[in-house]
Design an enzyme around this catalytic site. Structure first.
Site, PDB file in Angstrom:
ATOM      1  N   GLY A  43       0.823  -1.203   0.000  1.00  0.00           N
ATOM      2  CA  GLY A  43       0.000   0.000   0.000  1.00  0.00           C
ATOM      3  C   GLY A  43       0.854   1.249   0.000  1.00  0.00           C
ATOM      4  O   GLY A  43       1.880   1.307   0.688  1.00  0.00           O
ATOM      5  N   SER A 287     -16.446  17.802   1.483  1.00  0.00           N
ATOM      6  CA  SER A 287     -15.654  17.829   2.710  1.00  0.00           C
ATOM      7  C   SER A 287     -16.454  18.260   3.932  1.00  0.00           C
ATOM      8  O   SER A 287     -17.295  19.165   3.881  1.00  0.00           O
ATOM      9  CB  SER A 287     -14.480  18.796   2.534  1.00  0.00           C
ATOM     10  OG  SER A 287     -13.838  19.009   3.771  1.00  0.00           O
ATOM     11  N   ARG A 340     -19.733  12.758  12.841  1.00  0.00           N
ATOM     12  CA  ARG A 340     -20.328  12.281  11.599  1.00  0.00           C
ATOM     13  C   ARG A 340     -21.498  11.331  11.811  1.00  0.00           C
ATOM     14  O   ARG A 340     -22.490  11.385  11.087  1.00  0.00           O
ATOM     15  CB  ARG A 340     -19.247  11.597  10.747  1.00  0.00           C
ATOM     16  CG  ARG A 340     -18.239  12.583  10.217  1.00  0.00           C
ATOM     17  CD  ARG A 340     -17.084  11.906   9.515  1.00  0.00           C
ATOM     18  NE  ARG A 340     -16.191  12.925   8.957  1.00  0.00           N
ATOM     19  CZ  ARG A 340     -15.082  12.644   8.305  1.00  0.00           C
ATOM     20  NH1 ARG A 340     -14.705  11.391   8.139  1.00  0.00           N
ATOM     21  NH2 ARG A 340     -14.324  13.621   7.823  1.00  0.00           N
ATOM     22  N   GLU A 435      -5.751   2.846   7.953  1.00  0.00           N
ATOM     23  CA  GLU A 435      -7.126   2.342   7.951  1.00  0.00           C
ATOM     24  C   GLU A 435      -7.180   0.820   7.914  1.00  0.00           C
ATOM     25  O   GLU A 435      -8.218   0.228   8.220  1.00  0.00           O
ATOM     26  CB  GLU A 435      -7.898   2.918   6.755  1.00  0.00           C
ATOM     27  CG  GLU A 435      -9.388   2.695   6.830  1.00  0.00           C
ATOM     28  CD  GLU A 435     -10.163   3.253   5.640  1.00  0.00           C
ATOM     29  OE1 GLU A 435     -11.391   3.038   5.583  1.00  0.00           O
ATOM     30  OE2 GLU A 435      -9.555   3.910   4.774  1.00  0.00           O
TER      31      GLU A 435
END
Length: 649
Positions: A43, A287, A340, A435
């Site tokens: 990655g 965003s 969120r 992540e």
């Protein structure tokens, strides 16, 4: 149930001294010995690029693998709004402790104290590192670095570069990586996808990768392997992730014995451009930084909603007194900057009540009218201009004149490979960062913390902790890729690919992936319940059989073949989706992004069950068609008291 592998290795002692004490206690590798050791990094986003650059600079021999043609195309470039750090440049009483506390609270008390405090502690170093690399952070009138606010915080701690922070940070990490490539300490393998991790004597010793341009299956050996391949949000098909993003590298590690932590914790981002048709292949994020100056609302009157849907009126024609700024109404202390998961559920509640403002009824407004009146159009343009331009190009609406339409969508996965304090998985020598691991965000990630975690892990955590493991390997010769373990792994990969090719069914890969996405969004999405989750497991298992009986992959293996790439990843997504549903069914509580409809407060907020579920769920693979085994890492809170999240006062 044995939890013997789940040793978190969090140091004893005061919170603020844990990381310093740990660094003093762990072993190091001398510069001359680093040159004898090889590390594979899978990655090239912010986590992988920063880790490979740092490890290369230290003197290790690094091989880095990228599924795109350049590390610059890693999905980290899509991050728009910013990166958190506790610099307190605004003099608004920010601190390492406050960043730590906001992150723990924002994750609904489902993350480790030790890891989160370390993240907050090293955040300040990241900003200095990136400034030194030339990252063009926004600056205020006096020339100092500027900050803006993000959800879940009452201070301004987010450093940004207009609406393209991820891209600018990745260019900084990419430049550092290229410097090591030129120096010879890092060898880069673009257009290579990891298909398996190879274990010898129980330790990670290499990977099997496919050259995506030729189809050739290749072997690569090392003394340690680092997974930095991002999250698995594309299990939902429609998400804000790049279409190439996938969970396959992490999933192969799980199938080789690495426990998978909190798979059900997936984040819904509240400010995405709504779905516009059934042929859409991905969603576009607007965003979270827009919530600094944008206000979220729906009409108060149903007649206005109906007129909007019929296009009889424009949103700008609805008078102020007829607008319901529902986040400001429900959460006065945080307003439009609630976390969120809270903002997403609030939008869903309004739309479920019939107040959605587009033809599908699945959209709310994000409006800059008040900010433009207060600050002027030029200020708003300077802060968010490229985001406004992007919105107008996609939707053909000028957001300076009419409000944006937004709706929640799948964004980030907090779950991932289980790791200890050193970022090592339950497989010795196998690490996971960014992540790809589960470690720092709990049930919900605060905005601007993904970039922070990826760079913290890559620049300032892994380069220290991996030495503790490798210090025992300085006499170990380079891994022999002719070892039988590599042969077995390569044969298994080739057999799997041939099996997929030979099905010659009728359904294209995307047809089955879309079906999986519908199941996931319907039953494992923003709201979950026991009957729905049981149905999801049943339907995913049926779809898995359909895939292996009826998928169609055109072309050949020994060439560039995007459909084959997608098919191999979809085989893994089907299994990931099943484990997510199993984990969500097991977790009989609501916390963060995991919202069980049976467990909510009277006013619709999450209702945790700390007595029974204050743990990390770590799942162990037991084999094909076998039920996975649950292991529990108990979460201990010594320094903060878990309480009901309150964003109202």
């Amino acid at each position: 149930m044995s939890d013997s592998k789940l040793i978190s290795k969090i140091p004893e002692g005061p919170l603020a001294e844990k990381w310093t004490k740990h660094k003093a206690d762990i072993r190091v590798v001398s510069p001359a010995n680093k040159r004898k050791l090889e590390i594979i990094v899978v990655g090239t986003g912010l986590g992988g690029a920063s880790a490979a650059a740092s490890l290369g600079e230290l003197g290790y021999n690094v091989k880095i693998f990228c599924i795109s043609d350049s590390p610059r195309r890693a999905h980290s470039i899509a991050a728009q709004g910013g990166i958190n750090a506790a610099k307190n440049y605004q003099n608004d009483n920010d601190s390492i402790w406050r960043l730590f506390y906001d992150t723990i609270k924002g994750g609904d008390y489902r993350a480790r104290e030790g890891n989160v405090y370390r993240l907050a502690e090293v955040s300040n170093l990241i900003i200095d590192q990136c400034v030194a690399q030339g990252v063009p952070f926004a600056r205020n009138y006096g020339g100092l670095l500027d900050n803006r606010s993000f959800g879940g915080a009452q201070v301004s701690r987010t450093f940004y570069a207009r609406g393209q922070t991820g891209q600018q940070l990745l260019l900084g990490a990419y430049a550092a990586l290229n410097r090591q490539v030129a120096a010879g300490s890092v060898k880069s393998y673009p257009r290579h996808e990891m298909l398996d991790v190879v274990l010898i004597d129980g330790k990670a010793k290499g990977i099997i990768a496919r050259d995506l341009t030729t189809g050739k299956i290749e072997r690569f050996g090392a003394h340690a392997v680092v997974i930095a391949s991002g999250g698995y949000g594309n299990v939902f098909f429609l998400s804000t992730n790049a279409m190439n993003s996938n969970g396959s590298a992490a999933w192969q590690c799980y199938k080789k014995g690495a426990y998978f932590g909190n798979p059900c914790f997936a984040q819904i981002h509240p400010t995405c451009i709504p779905v516009h048709g059934d042929q859409q292949s991905k969603l576009t994020l607007m965003s979270e930084s827009l919530r600094n100056d944008g206000r979220i609302w729906v009409p108060k009157k149903m007649e206005d909603v109906e007129k909007l849907r019929k296009k009889q009126i424009k949103a700008s024609q609805i008078p102020e007194e007829d607008r319901d700024y529902y986040l400001e109404r429900r959460y006065p202390a945080f307003g439009n900057l609630v976390p969120r998961d809270v903002a997403s559920r609030a939008a869903k509640e309004r739309c479920d009540a019939g107040y959605g403002v587009n033809e599908t009824g699945l959209a709310v407004f994000l409006d800059f009218k008040t900010a433009i009146e207060r600050l002027g159009k030029d200020v708003i343009k300077a802060r968010y201009g490229n985001l406004f331009q992007m919105y107008e190009k996609i939707v053909d609406v000028n957001p300076y004149e009419e409000p944006m339409m937004i709706y929640p969508a799948i964004h980030y996965t907090m779950g991932g490979i289980w790791v200890d304090y050193n970022l090592m998985t339950t497989i010795p020598g196998l690490y996971a960062i960014g992540e790809a691991n589960f470690s720092d965000h709990g049930g919900n990630r605060l905005g601007a913390s993904a970039l922070m975690q990826g760079l913290a892990d890559g620049y300032f955590v892994l380069p220290y902790t991996i030495g503790d493991y490798l210090s025992h390997d300085i006499q170990t010769p380079k891994t022999d890729i002719n070892n039988p373990a590599f042969e077995e792994s390569e044969k298994a990969i080739k057999d799997k690919i041939n099996k997929i090719f030979n099905i010659k069914g009728k359904n294209p890969v995307d047809h089955i992936h879309k079906a999986l996405g519908h199941i996931m969004w319907e039953y494992v999405g923003m709201a979950r319940n026991e009957p729905g989750l049981k149905k999801a497991i049943e339907e995913i298992r049926a779809l898995k059989k359909e895939f292996w009986a009826n998928v169609y992959v055109p072309g050949e293996n020994n060439e560039l073949n995007h459909e084959l790439e997608k098919a191999v990843r979809l085989a893994d997504f089907l299994e990931i989706g099943e484990l997510m549903a199993i984990d969500a069914l097991n977790r009989k509580e609501s916390c963060g992004g995991h919202f069980r409809e049976e467990m909510q407060t009277p006013d619709g907020e999450t209702l945790r069950d700390d007595e029974h579920f204050m743990y990390v769920s770590a799942w162990e693979y037991k084999g094909e068609d076998q039920e996975p085994v649950l292991h529990k890492e108990d979460l201990v809170f010594e320094f903060v008291h878990p309480s009901t999240r309150n964003y109202k006062d």
